[in-house]
Enzyme design. Structure first.
Site, PDB file in Angstrom:
ATOM      1  N   GLY A 132       0.814  -1.213   0.000  1.00  0.00           N
ATOM      2  CA  GLY A 132       0.000   0.000   0.000  1.00  0.00           C
ATOM      3  C   GLY A 132       0.849   1.266   0.000  1.00  0.00           C
ATOM      4  N   GLN A 141      -7.877  -0.269   3.680  1.00  0.00           N
ATOM      5  CA  GLN A 141      -8.672  -0.819   4.781  1.00  0.00           C
ATOM      6  C   GLN A 141     -10.068  -1.252   4.349  1.00  0.00           C
ATOM      7  OE1 GLN A 141      -7.598  -1.688   7.674  1.00  0.00           O
ATOM      8  NE2 GLN A 141      -5.604  -0.667   7.703  1.00  0.00           N
ATOM      9  N   ALA A 177      -2.371  -6.399   0.209  1.00  0.00           N
ATOM     10  CA  ALA A 177      -2.833  -7.771   0.475  1.00  0.00           C
ATOM     11  C   ALA A 177      -2.860  -8.138   1.953  1.00  0.00           C
ATOM     12  CB  ALA A 177      -1.936  -8.758  -0.273  1.00  0.00           C
ATOM     13  N   THR A 220      11.405  -7.449 -11.448  1.00  0.00           N
ATOM     14  CA  THR A 220      10.872  -8.790 -11.731  1.00  0.00           C
ATOM     15  C   THR A 220       9.600  -9.043 -10.932  1.00  0.00           C
ATOM     16  OG1 THR A 220      13.059  -9.592 -12.248  1.00  0.00           O
ATOM     17  CG2 THR A 220      11.434 -11.271 -11.668  1.00  0.00           C
ATOM     18  N   CYS A 255       5.125   6.163  17.090  1.00  0.00           N
ATOM     19  CA  CYS A 255       6.378   6.302  17.814  1.00  0.00           C
ATOM     20  C   CYS A 255       7.411   6.907  16.872  1.00  0.00           C
ATOM     21  CB  CYS A 255       6.842   4.941  18.312  1.00  0.00           C
ATOM     22  SG  CYS A 255       8.340   5.065  19.277  1.00  0.00           S
TER      23      CYS A 255
END
Ligand code: PLP
Length: 386
Positions: A71, A178, A199, A236, A328
């Protein structure tokens, strides 16, 4: 000790059926999908079948799906690719509640002189449509607004947002990481030009995602090399992961309705149990337009002087994996930018917890988690359990 995973928004475990589908591609069908010999052709066939399944799942043509490493890369390709290819327009419009994979490329481009607007969101986390109308104009090349928020689950009205972008002649990108597999996705019906998928949020493998690019939309590649993925994303092709991605998406779509209502009832029961124990608790996100598996709550800072991260650690000691939504950054624990953008004060934003349910959770988990949360919070506040 009993362990309960309630962080499916961060990632999901690999579905064993997906693993079974991928296994032969790691050994038997190992050819380079770009090779012309039979080994290559066998891999190409698997890759194109996977692309076809993903395309069908979002109502696109296979040629409009470009595999990426996830993503984050798909969001970056959408933003940098469109802005690099844009000829006359210099502006991007996005929101303050986007994922970092959208916010950071936008901030980077702002630093390089592009005009970037970070729209405010309402108290439920939805984009302020009046502000959107004001900001989108003749200079806007791209509007990027996520389909559903990863912290609160709030669902955006992307169909009307896409309409506003198009009226001004801008392209529209949505991060659907999401929502994919949770909400129906039809790129034509929604009117999106670019859409990000990943995925590992739908029980598929980590390290693969895709960008849908509507036919004819100009997007420059960010990598240059062997010309794979029709030149848009050279490197690839990762056939095993593409196969796993497609299988995971196929199962998610098949099981979507039944699983969504199951998750919704788990989520709503937990919300009820928490409210019974702590009536002051605040639920973040739109109560109606929200993904079914996410519960995001804040404890009002004035009444509950607790840090979300300490809460997460204490819950972890009880075997329960949740998250606080804090990022963080270089050792400092910042409150969530999403919860702050929704108008919560800093203390309250810090005392935030996100529970995200998934396939492995049951109603039995709900009772256990509610009970442990009650014990943990009262211990942190040094109050007897109620
Ligand atoms: N966009 C959203 C809304 C996300 O929740 C995530 C993952 O946390 C990403 C993008 C990044 O996806 P990936 O982990 O596949 O790079």
């Amino acid at each position: 000790m009993r362990r309960i995973y309630l962080d499916h928004t961060a990632t999901t475990p690999l579905d064993p059926r997906v693993m079974d589908a991928m296994r032969p591609c790691f050994s038997g069908t190992f050819g380079n999908a770009s090779s012309v010999h039979s080994y290559g052709r066998d891999s190409r066939e698997l890759l194109e079948r996977a692309r076809g399944i993903i395309a069908e799942g979002v109502g696109a043509e296979p040629a409009e799906i470009f595999f990426t490493s996830g993503g984050t890369e798909a969001d970056n390709l959408a933003i940098f690719g469109v802005m690099s290819a844009a000829r006359e327009r210099e502006g991007i419009v996005t929101s303050r509640a986007e994922h970092h994979a959208v916010l950071e490329p936008c901030r980077y481009l702002a630093g390089k002189g592009k005009e970037v607007s970070f729209l405010p969101v309402d108290p439920y986390g939805a984009v302020d449509i009046d502000a959107l109308r004001r900001q989108v104009g003749g200079g806007t090349a791209l509007v990027s607004i996520m389909h559903a928020n990863n912290e609160t689950g709030t669902i955006s009205g992307i169909q009307s947002i896409a309409g506003i972008a198009h009226q001004a002649g801008a392209l529209f990108h949505t991060d659907a990481v999401q929502s994919a597999g949770k909400l129906p996705l039809d790129v034509r019906g929604l009117g999106v030009d670019l859409m990000t998928l990943s995925a590992h949020k739908m029980y598929g493998p980590k390290g693969i995602g895709a960008l849908f690019v509507r036919r004819g939309v100009p997007v420059d590649p960010m990598l240059h090399g062997g010309g794979q993925e029709r030149g848009r994303r050279p490197g690839t092709e990762n056939v095993p992961l593409a196969v796993g991605f497609a299988e995971a998406f196929r199962f998610a779509l098949q099981e979507r309705e039944e699983e969504s209502s199951r998750l919704r009832s788990l989520r709503d029961s937990l919300e009820l149990r928490i409210r019974e124990a702590f009536p002051e608790v605040l639920v973040n996100g739109d109560r109606a337009e929200r993904l079914p598996h996410i519960l995001n709550i804040s404890f009002p800072g004035e009444l509950f002087p607790i840090e979300g991260d300490m809460l997460v650690m204490n819950m972890d000691l009880e075997g329960i994996a949740v998250t606080s939504g804090s990022a963080c950054t270089s050792g400092s624990l910042d409150p969530s930018h999403v919860i702050l953008a929704m108008g919560r004060d800093e203390k309250t934003a810090k005392a935030t917890l996100r529970f995200s349910f998934g396939k492995g959770n049951t109603m039995d988990d709900v009772g256990y988690v509610a009970e442990k949360l009650n014990v943990v919070i009262r211990r942190m506040l040094k109050k007897p359990a109620g």
